[in-house]
Design an enzyme around this catalytic site. Structure first.
Site, PDB file in Angstrom:
ATOM      1  N   ASP A  45       0.853  -1.186   0.000  1.00 12.79           N
ATOM      2  CA  ASP A  45       0.000   0.000   0.000  1.00 12.79           C
ATOM      3  C   ASP A  45       0.888   1.235   0.000  1.00 12.79           C
ATOM      4  OD1 ASP A  45      -1.899  -2.009   0.425  1.00 12.79           O
ATOM      5  OD2 ASP A  45      -3.070  -0.781   1.808  1.00 12.79           O
ATOM      6  N   LYS A  51      -7.211   3.595  -2.820  1.00  6.79           N
ATOM      7  CA  LYS A  51      -7.504   3.509  -1.381  1.00  6.79           C
ATOM      8  C   LYS A  51      -7.719   4.912  -0.840  1.00  6.79           C
ATOM      9  CE  LYS A  51      -5.116   2.103   2.904  1.00  6.79           C
ATOM     10  NZ  LYS A  51      -3.920   1.412   3.435  1.00  6.79           N
ATOM     11  N   LYS A 109     -10.390   0.336  -1.856  1.00 10.99           N
ATOM     12  CA  LYS A 109     -10.213   0.053  -0.429  1.00 10.99           C
ATOM     13  C   LYS A 109     -10.619   1.263   0.402  1.00 10.99           C
ATOM     14  CE  LYS A 109      -6.743  -1.199   3.063  1.00 10.99           C
ATOM     15  NZ  LYS A 109      -5.366  -1.703   3.289  1.00 10.99           N
TER      16      LYS A 109
END
Length: 223
Positions: free
Chosen positions: A92, A154, A183
């Site tokens: 990430d 995300k 996400k």
């Protein structure tokens, strides 16, 4: 949605800078016990977590360029390659927010592309920090991330002014389409919050309160 489907969306996160080895080990045990999708940790804990989670069926994810996205591209790419070599399943990364705000979208894309290449097949999620972006900027950022070859957009690091918001999840899903990951992360502490994010279009949820959310599920639905 079933309980198993719910927990299968959870990236169980231990990202506080004060997290100790004991905290990581406890998190590993919790992730294995509850069968979360993934355990997300800081790079310094990667080797320990990967070793502890081996054979468990729970993925290990690691953040990079966290939480500001201001590392050099070369640093991000090196970190991605090193973490992948250690056995990280997912990465990430934080988008270069300053570069994006300055309008240097080509540099932002190159930054993401470098990490995707260095990740060597690992899933790459790009954190936009949506609380710092207008709706138009969220759309633009999503398009850059998609074109750069990352696998997820995300919402948040969880270290900014706001975390995930359902309206932003809906906008992100609408922008990237049905086949790319979205996400929701940051401030999701209750079952209702998690369900709202999933209904809005998220297919992964970043949570530090995974155990508490499952306990809520059991209290509400278990017979």
């Amino acid at each position: 949605m079933t309980r198993d489907e719910l927990k299968g969306t959870f990236d169980f996160s231990i990202l506080k800078p004060t997290a100790t080895t004991a905290d990581i080990l406890a998190g590993c045990q919790s992730a294995k016990k509850h069968g979360f999708k993934l355990l997300m940790i800081q790079p310094r804990h990667a080797e320990l977590a990967i070793r502890e989670m081996a054979g468990s069926g729970v993925l290990v994810g690691v953040v990079l360029g966290f939480p500001h996205g201001a590392d050099l591209t070369e640093t991000k790419a090196f970190t991605a390659a090193k973490l992948r070599a250690l056995g990280a399943d997912e990465l990430d990364m934080v988008m270069d927010l300053g570069g994006f705000k300055a309008g240097d979208h080509a540099a932002v894309a190159r930054d993401i592309e470098a990490v995707v290449k260095a990740a060597d097949g690992a899933v790459v999620k790009v954190i936009l920090e949506t609380s710092e972006l207008s709706k138009e900027e969220i759309v633009t950022a999503c398009r850059i991330v998609k074109q750069a070859g990352a696998h997820f957009v995300k919402t948040s690091t969880g270290f900014s002014s706001k975390g995930a918001e359902a309206e932003n999840i809906r906008l992100m899903r609408e922008t990237v389409g049905p086949n790319m990951g979205v996400k929701a992360s940051g401030g999701i502490r209750t079952l209702d919050q998690a369900l709202i994010m999933l209904e809005a279009g998220a297919n992964r949820i970043g949570v530090s309160a995974g155990e508490a959310i499952l306990a809520e599920w059991d209290a509400r639905f278990a017979k």
